[in-house]
Design an enzyme around this catalytic site. Structure first.
Site, PDB file in Angstrom:
ATOM      1  N   ASP A  82      -9.593  -2.691  -5.831  1.00 22.13           N
ATOM      2  CA  ASP A  82      -8.133  -2.685  -6.006  1.00 22.13           C
ATOM      3  C   ASP A  82      -7.701  -3.940  -6.759  1.00 22.13           C
ATOM      4  O   ASP A  82      -7.608  -5.018  -6.186  1.00 22.13           O
ATOM      5  CB  ASP A  82      -7.479  -2.611  -4.611  1.00 22.13           C
ATOM      6  CG  ASP A  82      -5.954  -2.613  -4.689  1.00 22.13           C
ATOM      7  OD1 ASP A  82      -5.406  -2.725  -5.803  1.00 22.13           O
ATOM      8  OD2 ASP A  82      -5.321  -2.506  -3.627  1.00 22.13           O
TER       9      ASP A  82
ATOM     10  N   GLU B 109      -3.823  -2.179   1.449  1.00 20.99           N
ATOM     11  CA  GLU B 109      -3.703  -1.327   0.265  1.00 20.99           C
ATOM     12  C   GLU B 109      -4.969  -0.514  -0.026  1.00 20.99           C
ATOM     13  O   GLU B 109      -4.884   0.705  -0.212  1.00 20.99           O
ATOM     14  CB  GLU B 109      -3.283  -2.175  -0.944  1.00 20.99           C
ATOM     15  CG  GLU B 109      -1.817  -2.569  -0.851  1.00 20.99           C
ATOM     16  CD  GLU B 109      -1.442  -3.788  -1.664  1.00 20.99           C
ATOM     17  OE1 GLU B 109      -2.271  -4.255  -2.471  1.00 20.99           O
ATOM     18  OE2 GLU B 109      -0.321  -4.284  -1.498  1.00 20.99           O
TER      19      GLU B 109
ATOM     20  N   LYS C 106       6.006 -11.485  -4.451  1.00 19.57           N
ATOM     21  CA  LYS C 106       4.896 -11.253  -3.539  1.00 19.57           C
ATOM     22  C   LYS C 106       3.914 -12.422  -3.535  1.00 19.57           C
ATOM     23  O   LYS C 106       3.278 -12.702  -2.536  1.00 19.57           O
ATOM     24  CB  LYS C 106       4.186  -9.963  -3.952  1.00 19.57           C
ATOM     25  CG  LYS C 106       3.206  -9.435  -2.934  1.00 19.57           C
ATOM     26  CD  LYS C 106       2.682  -8.084  -3.388  1.00 19.57           C
ATOM     27  CE  LYS C 106       1.661  -7.513  -2.454  1.00 19.57           C
ATOM     28  NZ  LYS C 106       1.191  -6.206  -2.953  1.00 19.57           N
TER      29      LYS C 106
ATOM     30  N   ASP D   5       4.689   1.091  -1.073  1.00 16.13           N
ATOM     31  CA  ASP D   5       3.783   0.141  -1.711  1.00 16.13           C
ATOM     32  C   ASP D   5       4.659  -0.956  -2.298  1.00 16.13           C
ATOM     33  O   ASP D   5       5.350  -0.742  -3.294  1.00 16.13           O
ATOM     34  CB  ASP D   5       2.974   0.868  -2.801  1.00 16.13           C
ATOM     35  CG  ASP D   5       2.091  -0.084  -3.608  1.00 16.13           C
ATOM     36  OD1 ASP D   5       2.106  -1.305  -3.336  1.00 16.13           O
ATOM     37  OD2 ASP D   5       1.393   0.403  -4.521  1.00 16.13           O
TER      38      ASP D   5
END
Lengths: 217, 643
Positions: free
Chosen positions: B205, B183, B83, B20
């Site tokens: 999420d 994810e 990210k 992850d």
């Protein structure tokens, strides 16, 4: 970079589009190059019926994906994965094509291609559509409500005729299959003509519905 | 430790881990012999802060927790939230740069961004590769074998360029990325493995930097995504930013202007995060901020949960829009769902839980650790790919429509959003001018009607043999693979020949850049080990020198002989000299010598610390007698970090 470069997929045309027993494709045999992919009914191994129980589409697709999904071939190397990507994309595409009576009807009469698009709905409908659009352009809420109600009624009527046409088409198809000339289907049957004309109407009505929905947001 | 063939299930060819790669934290997990996924623990727990620290010259210092500790000391050279920059253009990130203390550049002749650290400019995939290398090393050490394959997760709403950038990062880190998995889908897989539910679930999420919602149909081990939606620029970071903004304004009103003080701003950010965590457990919390730059004591600001919720209400409300969209695309009403699963550290915020419960009409499912569940699911997917198990299968969708620009700047959509992947579509092209030798196809991704409002992916140049206009027939096939990454092939329908396509990606790395970076990484592989050892030693040296210098300025120094003091000053100088060699061994030796020289100083310091503690104990004892214990005032314990 945006386009994958490390595992370039060859455009392997899949098939051989030889229908095995029970109208099922044999996915294991390599296709002759340049062949057209089979249509959505054949991909999913379903009978060519417009009034198809849609649950069968999901069941057939899930069953095929259990076998054909690229994740199943990871241990067999990149080539097997690449082929599985194409195979499963065909299955996914078939599911999209067969969801909804309108889409199935468009598939069997070839409505999506240029011939189908050239098909004009009756002048009376075009006149009504023109009027509706004009009233919407003026844009007061009252006439908008009137138009919405009229379009909804016209849509409901068109869909009923589509269902009737579909029933007629299914019967004709069944007879063709029993006569053993499934491949012949060159002549436009009465059922095809009904479907083409209703699909032509629905194209205009769907545009109107979209316009009405868009304005309501 | 060598590879133990046969003795463990994982020590076989083709073993892969699940990673992850988060905005705030990253972690790695693997599937154990017990058939269950496990996270790999480090000295500081399983979470590796997604932070990379460099020194002023641009040399790598540390990754993870030690790097995170440098965020406040050296904000210009400590890189976090990479990210947010992955696969994005300078224009796209322009609005977010005020959030980041480090220097982000637009690269000449390209829309992509570079991050400047000292003398070097890094691409986002190169920086992410540092984090992946750390996770790879951690997993290799824990599992006793060289880990070379991984499944890496990305937000479901990541576009093609962002996915490709993530894959590039893996390649640069020496990892073969077997699959990019969404994810929320990975989370659903972990959840599905746990309970084998049959029914429809929503996965909400809310991570550090991104928000995703996915609606899935779980059916006999198949996790079939029905629809997904999200926002790649909405996350826990935004909650922190709102709080920082509020305090910043409050301080400004009080005559304290933090702009131009990056260290103070980073301290404020950390303080805001701590306060946010505290408010998830308690109704009130105090944000405490040291302000030595302004020559004044620490500022303390009392927050109530209600204040915080009023501040973040609009941000949380933004997550509900994609939720409704996904339900609509899945053709479901909220009451038709069987469960709602929470993923991501930001779902610990009580207001988030309340809003989710309100929208879906049910209390969300929260007993799987939202920080770990994605990596656990990725490990399960890695096992599906490498072990050949057939009881589980993920069926995912593409989050964004794929189209090509038409004459006039419109878009012809080829593959609609929420189409199951792999998905393919073939389009025919021809020429409009006699003897035209090429056709340019502009591929875009997005939901808007005009090409320039969508995300430009690439321009394809189709080579065409000169012929009268309209005669050439070229079929271009677009395939979105199971990773959500686009592949394009072209065929001349007249000759049946496959055409070589020239692809000009709009963002991201070209193949030649990628090859150069890989060569670089290979050439410096030995260097990298040495550099890594030096970096570890340097962090150590830094801590010891700083502690020594602090002690030398304090009262303890007065209790040492002048000789001892001279010795310490000399040893500190030799540590600094050893650091200049950029070799691990001299630094370690010099640090050992310094430690030896400061033995007495440390003793004196320790004695003083004990005195102080004893005094505090005394005072505390008095206090305890004076006041009755009030449970509400007990400081909440926070051992679980937020995203």
């Amino acid at each position: 970079m945006a386009i994958a470069h490390d595992e370039a997929l060859r455009p392997c045309v899949v098939g051989p589009w030889v229908l095995g027993g029970a109208d099922r494709l044999d996915w294991r045999v390599a296709p002759p190059p340049g062949t057209q992919p089979p249509d959505a009914f054949a991909v999913l191994g379903l009978p060519r019926r417009l009034l198809l129980d849609e649950d069968r589409v999901g069941v057939a697709a899930r069953g095929l994906m259990r076998e054909l999904h690229p994740d199943r071939f990871h241990r067999d190397g990149p080539e097997a994965v690449a082929r599985a990507q194409w195979h499963s994309s065909l299955v996914n595409d078939a599911v999209r094509t067969l969801r909804g009576l309108e889409r199935r009807a468009a598939l069997v009469v070839g409505f999506a291609d240029d011939v189908g698009r050239a098909h004009k709905p009756p002048p009376a409908l075009l006149e009504r559509v023109f009027d509706w659009n004009e009233q919407l352009d003026e844009g007061d809420a009252a006439s908008r409500g009137v138009v919405a109600a009229e379009v909804a009624t016209a849509c409901a009527a068109a869909r009923l005729r589509l269902e009737a046409g579909a029933r007629q088409w299914d019967v004709a198809q069944l007879l063709r299959e029993q006569a053993g000339s499934a491949a012949a289907g060159v002549t436009v049957t009465d059922a095809d003509a009904v479907l083409l004309s209703v699909l032509g109407e629905l194209r205009y009505l769907d545009n109107l519905l979209e316009r009405l929905a868009g304005g309501a947001d | 430790m060598g590879i133990q063939f046969g003795s463990t299930g994982r020590a076989q060819r083709g073993f892969a881990v699940g990673i992850d790669l988060g905005t705030t934290n990253s972690l790695v997990a693997w599937l154990g012999e017990d058939g269950r996924p496990h996270v790999v623990d480090g000295a500081h727990g399983p979470l590796v802060p997604s932070v990379i620290a460099f020194d002023a010259r641009g040399e790598l210092r540390a990754v993870g927790v030690p790097a995170d500790e440098r965020v406040q000391l050296d904000p210009l050279h400590t890189i976090y939230s990479v990210k947010r920059l992955m696969g994005r253009s300078a224009d796209e990130v322009a609005g977010e740069l005020d959030l980041l203390p480090y220097v982000v550049h637009r690269e000449e002749g390209s829309a992509a961004v570079r991050i400047e650290v000292g003398a070097r400019r890094w691409t986002p995939p190169e920086l992410s590769a540092f984090i992946l290398r750390e996770l790879k090393a951690r997993a290799s050490a824990a599992l006793g074998q060289d880990v070379t394959q991984a499944v890496v997760t990305v937000p479901a709403y990541f576009n093609d360029a962002q996915r490709q950038a993530t894959k590039d990062a893996g390649r640069l880190a020496g990892l073969d990325v077997l699959r990019i998995v969404n994810e929320p889908t990975a989370a659903a897989l972990a959840y599905g493995l746990d309970r084998r539910p049959d029914g429809r679930i929503a996965v909400y999420d809310f991570g550090g930097g991104t928000f995703d919602i996915s609606i899935l149909h779980m059916h006999e081990g198949m996790c079939e995504v029905l629809a997904t939606a999200g926002d790649t620029r909405l996350g826990g970071d935004d909650l922190d930013r709102a709080m920082v903004g509020a305090v910043f304004a409050q301080l400004q009103a009080a005559g304290i202007d933090l702009s131009g003080h990056p260290e103070a701003l980073q301290r404020l950010r950390k303080a805001a995060i701590a306060c946010k965590w505290a408010l998830s457990a308690a109704q009130t919390a105090t944000l405490r901020l040291e302000l030595p730059e302004f020559g004044r004591p620490a500022v303390e600001i009392a927050w109530t949960r209600a204040d915080f919720e009023a501040l973040i209400g609009p941000i949380v409300a933004r997550t509900l829009v994609p939720c409704r969209q996904a339900l609509k695309d899945a053709g479901l009403r909220a009451d038709q769902l069987d469960d709602v699963v929470l993923v991501g550290g930001s779902t610990r915020v009580p207001l988030v839980r309340a809003k989710v419960a309100e929208l879906f009409g049910r209390a969300p499912h929260a007993d799987i650790d939202p920080d770990l569940v994605v990596a656990l699911g990725a490990a399960v997917q890695a096992d599906i790919l490498t072990s050949g198990r057939r009881d589980l299968l993920l069926l995912d969708v593409t989050p964004l429509s794929l189209g090509i620009e038409t004459a006039g700047g419109g878009i012809a959509k080829l593959i609609h959003r929420n189409s199951a992947v792999p998905a393919s579509q073939t389009e025919e092209f021809t020429t409009s001018v006699d003897l035209q030798t090429g056709v340019v196809v502009h591929v875009v991704q997005g939901e808007r009607e005009l090409a320039h409002d969508c995300r430009s992916l690439a321009r394809l140049l189709l080579p065409i043999a000169p012929m009268p206009a309209g005669l050439p027939r070229v079929a271009v096939t677009f395939l979105i693979d199971a990773n959500g990454i686009l592949h394009v092939t072209a065929r001349d329908l007249r000759t049946g020949k496959e055409l070589a396509l020239e692809v000009k990606p709009t963002y991201g790395l070209r193949e030649d850049e990628m090859v150069r970076m890989l060569d670089d990484a290979f050439d410096h592989a030995e260097d990298d080990v040495a550099r890594r050892l030096f970096a570890d030693a340097a962090v150590d040296a830094d801590n010891v020198v700083r502690a020594t210098e602090r002690a030398m300025q304090g009262p303890s120094a007065a209790q040492l002989d002048p000789d001892e003091l001279d010795e310490i000053v000399g040893r500190v100088a030799s540590v600094k000299a050893a650091l200049a060699t950029r070799q691990a061994e001299p630094v370690k030796a010099a640090v050992a010598a310094l430690n030896h020289a400061t033995f007495r100083l440390a003793e004196v310091e320790m004695a003083r610390a004990l005195d102080v503690a004893a005094h505090d104990q005394h005072v505390l004892g008095d206090l305890a007698q004076a006041i009755a214990p009030d449970p509400a005032s007990v400081k909440p314990k926070h051992d679980r970090p937020h995203a």
